[in-house]
Write a protein that holds these residues in place. Structure first.
Motif, PDB file in Angstrom:
ATOM      1  N   THR A 503       0.836  -1.202   0.000  1.00  0.00           N
ATOM      2  CA  THR A 503       0.000   0.000   0.000  1.00  0.00           C
ATOM      3  C   THR A 503       0.869   1.249   0.000  1.00  0.00           C
ATOM      4  O   THR A 503       0.579   2.232  -0.711  1.00  0.00           O
ATOM      5  N   ASN A 506       2.313   1.947  -3.494  1.00  0.00           N
ATOM      6  CA  ASN A 506       1.358   2.595  -4.395  1.00  0.00           C
ATOM      7  C   ASN A 506       1.227   4.080  -4.094  1.00  0.00           C
ATOM      8  O   ASN A 506       1.148   4.909  -5.016  1.00  0.00           O
ATOM      9  N   GLU A 510       2.312   7.166  -6.612  1.00  0.00           N
ATOM     10  CA  GLU A 510       1.315   8.188  -6.938  1.00  0.00           C
ATOM     11  C   GLU A 510       1.859   9.579  -6.649  1.00  0.00           C
ATOM     12  O   GLU A 510       1.705  10.512  -7.460  1.00  0.00           O
TER      13      GLU A 510
END
Length: 517
Positions: A503, A506, A510
């Protein structure tokens, strides 16, 4: 309550899951234990195709005289109709337990029976029925309710396992009860124990995977328990030897009467055990462990008691699964809270390396690390205890060449990357979050070496002792504690921590993407 606990999160390097033991065709032994009679019926007309040779002792009629006869000759019409109705009425090949009157010309008696429909024939197990009075059934039910209530009061999985063994021992009368958990390599560790004072203490001991080989483990999905009332029994043959329908040995996988491999009977003898019964603990359709019951002398639990034990094993499985989910949920909530704070910090920092490694919350808190490295755009930032700069550069180069396909996680880095042996005290555990693997840009998390001692129940390297001719073999004859020191290994990574790292990756990608475009 026994205060000893079992260190379950230790990874053992050597694989003890013996291919040899796992290849024994346990289901094709063509022998049964003598505490029951086995019938093989034709699926079309319910004639007796095969029967165990001990029929005369239990049915008062010679086995050969029963062969070829229809079951209807010996069973009351209403019961025979019930059997056919149940077999034809179910969509699956599930077992059908019932009480079965059986009358020959010499004797009338009632058996506890289990009907086992197969694709090509029907198996029927008969055991002498002990009449269960209403008071006895009520007593069983009340004891089950009491045990279930006690189990619900347990706060942890370890406490649950220990409390279960204590109550199960009282309930069943076995001399020793163990809850035995499999690790990732199918070695078993005793996480709960209740025993008589004069019996060996197995709490916290680990047993090699070869003690419960692959084929035996698979059979626990087809049988609710494995009972050996007396290891000194004389096996009973089926006659005829070959199944007339299949022209092969009859598959006895699902029968509780199936005979036991000699090596296992010898194993029980070496443990000073005469009777045993084991029940599976199945969680999320996987064999989590076993409930193992031992008795110093012969012991034959009634069918009613065995059914109650089966129910309790299901209850323990459900309770353990619930405890696991609670513990995993608590960790997920904790990691989620840290992740949110880390993201707030990340978005207010001048660069993402500083946001991860500096401040009130850091990457070390999220993943329980002793050290971390951020390698990005030619720069290297470190936090905590890490290898030196040259060692980090060499590690990054190795990761760039060999680990470019997503995250990489290990709790024994020296096995994969021998150069890390020089700094195993610092980095036996490694989690790698790739940012741009082709450019050698990674976030690395380290865990230190955790030197631990594994207490085995006997030397696992001598678990199987071959005969000089290389054909026969025997189990080890000693279960005295054998200590093994496990080095170059860090604390294991939990699934929730790996998920938290993914997580985080990611979120980092981003953020970096937004900054660039």
């Amino acid at each position: 309550m026994d205060k000893k606990t079992a260190p379950v999160n230790i990874t053992v390097d050597k694989n003890y899951d013996s291919e040899m033991c796992g290849s024994i065709p346990l289901h094709l032994v063509n022998l049964i234990q003598p505490h029951g009679v086995l019938l093989v019926l034709d699926k079309k007309n319910y004639q007796i195709l095969q029967i165990s040779e001990n029929a005369e002792q239990l049915l008062s009629m010679a086995a050969n005289d029963l062969l070829g006869q229809p079951l209807a000759n010996y069973v009351p019409q209403e019961k025979y109709t019930e059997i056919i109705s149940k077999i034809e009425g179910q969509a699956s090949l599930d077992k059908i337990p019932l009480t079965l009157p059986f009358a020959t010309q010499h004797k009338k008696q009632t058996f506890s029976a289990v009907i086992l429909p197969q694709e090509e024939y029907i198996l029927v197990e008969l055991e002498e029925n002990e009449s269960a009075e209403a008071e006895h059934f009520t007593s069983l039910y009340q004891h089950l309710k009491y045990i279930t209530t006690l189990l619900k009061q347990s706060h942890t999985g370890q406490e649950l396992a220990q409390r279960f063994t204590e109550e199960f021992k009282k309930f069943t009368g076995f001399d020793r009860v163990l809850v035995y958990k499999f690790d990732t390599q199918w070695n078993g560790i005793v996480v709960g124990q209740a025993k008589e004072a004069d019996m060996d203490d197995y709490m916290g001991l680990r047993f090699p995977a070869s003690d419960v080989p692959k084929q035996a483990r698979e059979l626990y999905f087809r049988n609710p328990y494995r009972l050996i009332p007396n290891r000194d029994y004389t096996p009973v043959r089926l006659i005829p030897v070959i199944n007339p329908i299949t022209q092969r040995f009859t598959d006895l996988s699902e029968t509780s009467l199936r005979s036991v491999a000699n090596v296992h009977l010898e194993y029980l003898g070496n443990m000073k055990i005469t009777a045993s019964m084991s029940l599976p603990i199945i969680i999320e359709d996987k064999l989590w462990g076993l409930i193992s019951c031992h008795h110093k002398t012969a012991k034959y639990p009634s069918y009613e008691l065995r059914s109650a034990m089966e129910l309790l094993s299901d209850i323990l499985s459900a309770q353990l699964e619930g405890k696991q989910k609670e513990e995993h949920m608590e960790l997920r909530v904790q990691l989620r809270s840290i992740h949110v704070k880390l993201m707030e910090q990340l978005y207010t920092s001048s660069n993402f390396a500083e946001g991860l490694l500096e401040g009130e919350i850091t990457l070390l808190d999220l993943l329980s690390l002793s050290g971390a490295v951020v390698a990005y755009e030619g720069n290297i930032w470190t936090k905590g205890t890490t290898p030196d700069n040259q060692e980090i550069k060499e590690l990054l180069s190795w990761l760039r060449r060999t680990k470019s396909n997503g995250m990489y996680v290990t709790n024994s880095l020296p096995i994969d990357y021998p150069h890390s042996k020089d700094y195993k005290e610092v980095a036996s555990g490694l989690i790698v979050i790739p940012i741009n693997a082709e450019q050698g840009e990674f976030v690395l998390g380290f865990r230190p070496e955790l030197i631990q001692t594994v207490n085995w129940g006997g030397d696992p390297n001598s678990a199987i002792q071959m005969e000089p001719d290389g054909k026969g073999y025997h189990p080890r004859n000693s279960f005295q504690i054998y200590k093994e020191t496990v080095k170059s290994t860090a604390a294991a990574w939990q699934h929730e921590e790996i998920s938290a790292a993914d997580t985080l990756r990611n979120a980092l990608l981003e953020k970096l993407l937004k900054e660039r475009y």
